[in-house]
Each structure stands twice: as C-alpha cells, then as structure tokens.
Design a protein around this motif. Sequence first.
Motif, PDB file in Angstrom:
ATOM      1  N   VAL A  39       0.745  -1.371   0.054  1.00  0.00           N
ATOM      2  CA  VAL A  39       0.051  -0.117   0.118  1.00  0.00           C
ATOM      3  C   VAL A  39       0.830   1.116  -0.175  1.00  0.00           C
ATOM      4  O   VAL A  39       0.377   2.332  -0.020  1.00  0.00           O
ATOM      5  N   SER A  54      -5.258   4.960  -3.430  1.00  0.00           N
ATOM      6  CA  SER A  54      -5.048   3.848  -4.484  1.00  0.00           C
ATOM      7  C   SER A  54      -4.654   4.697  -5.936  1.00  0.00           C
ATOM      8  O   SER A  54      -4.916   4.036  -6.927  1.00  0.00           O
ATOM      9  N   SER A  60      -6.231  -1.201  -6.777  1.00  0.00           N
ATOM     10  CA  SER A  60      -6.657  -2.114  -5.712  1.00  0.00           C
ATOM     11  C   SER A  60      -5.933  -3.218  -5.054  1.00  0.00           C
ATOM     12  O   SER A  60      -6.013  -3.590  -3.915  1.00  0.00           O
ATOM     13  N   GLY A  62      -2.503  -2.784  -4.661  1.00  0.00           N
ATOM     14  CA  GLY A  62      -1.102  -2.253  -4.273  1.00  0.00           C
ATOM     15  C   GLY A  62      -0.318  -2.241  -5.325  1.00  0.00           C
ATOM     16  O   GLY A  62      -0.891  -2.170  -6.561  1.00  0.00           O
ATOM     17  N   ARG A 265     -14.632  -2.385  -3.942  1.00  0.00           N
ATOM     18  CA  ARG A 265     -14.611  -1.017  -3.264  1.00  0.00           C
ATOM     19  C   ARG A 265     -15.669  -0.977  -1.856  1.00  0.00           C
ATOM     20  O   ARG A 265     -15.492  -0.450  -1.112  1.00  0.00           O
ATOM     21  N   PRO A 427      -5.472   1.056  -1.053  1.00  0.00           N
ATOM     22  CA  PRO A 427      -5.885  -0.283  -1.761  1.00  0.00           C
ATOM     23  C   PRO A 427      -6.636  -1.364  -1.094  1.00  0.00           C
ATOM     24  O   PRO A 427      -6.772  -1.188   0.321  1.00  0.00           O
TER      25      PRO A 427
END
Length: 460
Positions: A39, A54, A60, A62, A265, A427
């Motif tokens: 991340v 992100s 998403s 990393g 998400r 992320p």
Amino acid sequence: MSSEQGRVSRDIESLVHPYTNLEAHLHKGPLIMERGEGVYVFDDQGRRYLEGMSGLWCASLGFSEPRLVEAATKQLSKLPYYQLFNSRSHGPAIDLSEKLLSIAPRSLGKVLYANSGSEANDAAVKLVWFYNNAMGRPEKKKIISRWRAYHGVTVAAASLTGLPANHQDFDLPIDRILHTDCPSYYHEALPGETEAQFTRRIVGNLESLILREGPDTIAAFIAEPVNGSGGVIVPPQGYFEQVQALLKKHDILFIVDEVICGFGRTGEMFGCDTFNLEPDIMTVAKALSASYLPISATLVSQKLYDKVVERTKELGVFAHGVTYSGHPVCAAVALETLKIYEERDIVGHVRAVAPHFQHRLRSLASHPLVGEARGVGLIGALEITQDKASKTPFDARNNIAALVQNKAVERGVLVRGIRNAVAISPPLIITKEQIDELFDGIAHGLDEALVVARQAELVQ
C-alpha cells in the motif's frame, strides 16, 4: 544542478499534468514517485507514503503484486498485441469476457473493451443512440446524468460529468445531455427536510424533467453507485429503488458507472450488488486490472446487443472500436486480477476491515473543520466546512481541503482534496494497522490546516 532538480526541471519543461493548477506547477514542480510496495509508494528521495487514494481510486491490489507482473510478461512473450476488429480474436479477451460476465449482474450479456472509463462511458452513449435508432426511435436520444457525477473527460463523458470545472471553457456539455439532482442529503436537503422527504423530492424532480422533456426523447439515465470524484456521495436509503421504478415506467435505459465502485470497493463485488441495481449497461475500468495496465469494459444486456446485431445486418458493420480494445496483455493482467480477487477473497477482506475504516473515518466528524464524514466499504470523504451549523464552505480561494491533503503528506499519507472534501480510497489489501496509520496522518493534516485557518482568521 542535482539529479532531483534536473528531473523536476525536465518535468516542468515537457509535461502537461492533468487536474493540476498549471501555473502553480511551473513554480512548485512535481512530487516524483520511484517505486511501490504493497500500500506504499516511495519518492525519488526514498521517502515512503501510504497511498490513501490507491493512486486514482484504482490500484486495488497495491503496487507490487508479482502475479500481475508475471501475467503481463508471459503474455508479452507469447502474443504482445492483437486486435478484435473484423472477426479476429484471442484467448485473453475470450477468457476475460467469460469471467467478467460470470460475476457481473445477471442482466448483462456481452462485453465491449476499451482503455479507460471515459471511453467506456462514451461507448455506452453511442450504444444507447445506436440502439434507439435500431428501435426506430430517432428522437429518444437524451441522456440524464446528475450534478456532482464524474463519468470521465472525453467529450461525451465530460458532458455527462456534472462538475463545473469539466465544462468551463471546454464548451461542454454537448447537446442531448441533461443533469438532475445529486443525491446528497448533506448538500441539497431543504431546512427541516427528512432524508425520506429529500429522496422523494429529488426523484420527483427527475420525473418532472423526464415529463418536461418528453419520455419519448429520454434514452438513458447514468449514475455511479457512489459518486466518487464528486465528493464520495453515498445515496440515501430508497433512492435507487425509486429511480429504477421511474426508469422502467418511462422505458429509459439504466447505465451504471462502476469505474470506481467496481470489484470490491463498496464491500460487494460491484456497487450494483450493494445498492440492488439492475443495469442495462455497466462500465468498468480502474480495478479491472488493479490498474497495472489500462483496460476498460462496457457490459451490455443481451436484449440491447441483439437489437444492435439486427441493425448491423442492414448496415453491414458495427463501426465502433479502438485499436487496443481487449489488448491481449491488458486482458491477461485483468483476468489474473479477477482470479486474485476470488482466490484471496478480497471482497471478504474489505468487509472485514471496512468497519474499522468507517469507524476511524466517522470519528473525525467531531473535528472543527469537518462538516460530515461519509462513506461505505473502503471509500470515504470528509466534508471540509468553515461553519458546521450552517454548512458554510470555505471560499474556494482558500483551498482548505487541498491544505489538509498537503499537510497529510508531511506525515507520509496521500489523500486527495477535491473542492470542499478530502477523499480517501486506499488499496483493498490494506490492513487494520495501516488504516490507523492512514487516519492518523489525515488527523494530522486536519489539525495543521486548522492552525493555518485560525491564523488567517477564517475560523474561530
């Protein structure tokens, strides 16, 4: 001149930076990133930052997922490019399409690829227009979007976008694009109005717009499940249920823009799942490939596709497509991304850590600069306000949200100031400990910005 100064100078001399104050950039220069790990990202001086956005709502998984690097490398060595025009195809596009349709809402049956969310939404508009021509309804062409929506920056997509900066001096929106209320109770509710009353009112306004324009002229309604770049606007309960009933009543197609919300998400695979949406068209991008390579998709219902096929029998060709549609390397990476989501239960992980994320987010609602803390899953925003009681925003020239963003950078945390809000979208692999690191940095940014605001006598 140091190597860092040389790189900054070369950037200023050669690059046009999107969504940047270009005049200020000439004096300030860029923050240059060198590498990423999980991340975190690292600048060219070795400083580490927790990437709380992100990148652009999109990385998403990393920044160092070896399986995605391997998928790209393997495909590059096998078939680095091919196209889908003129009945050509290749394995990665076929496999990805099957996988996408297996997890997408059941109303969807075919996939059309492009490179970005903007292109995917442009394609949605063109498909809606083509469909209604095929249906013998040449007047049914208007698309209704919403204020505070963000659907991209190409000509049609930027017209759908409901943000003034995307229209000013670009001669937008184009004809046949309309806008209706944003479903933000915080920003748009009338004094004394309950959330239920607010919802009924704005859905009533939508129907009034449809009736005023004429239902036989309205082709589609487009919406993000959660307005992302418009400030992370989570719709009130019952909003989409009422909107969908209205669309069915007037035979209006529903386009759902999942470019930000899609692939976990919101705590479900799609925002459609979170809010019980039944799209005729759905657009995805960003997390489709974890943003390791550019790819987007416009998914359409079988009913719509069948009508397009029927019309192309008369025309001889479906004359739409882009060179890199379903690019084999991008498709291979996207397919591997979807496999990782499934094998590692990324959606389950989001559900596990989201309560802590939302708790830390909402705990900042008591801060003197915060008017509202809102979000769902692993997406959120803090509304920055000069006065909580009246919800009075700061003058745009003071740019306090950007100040919060910049002060958070000092603590090694990257978030995004968007007008009067600070957006957060880390992320999906973030841990609870990293969520604490993220919000500790944001709290520092708020405290430091408050000091500056008080010194300037903008707040008490």
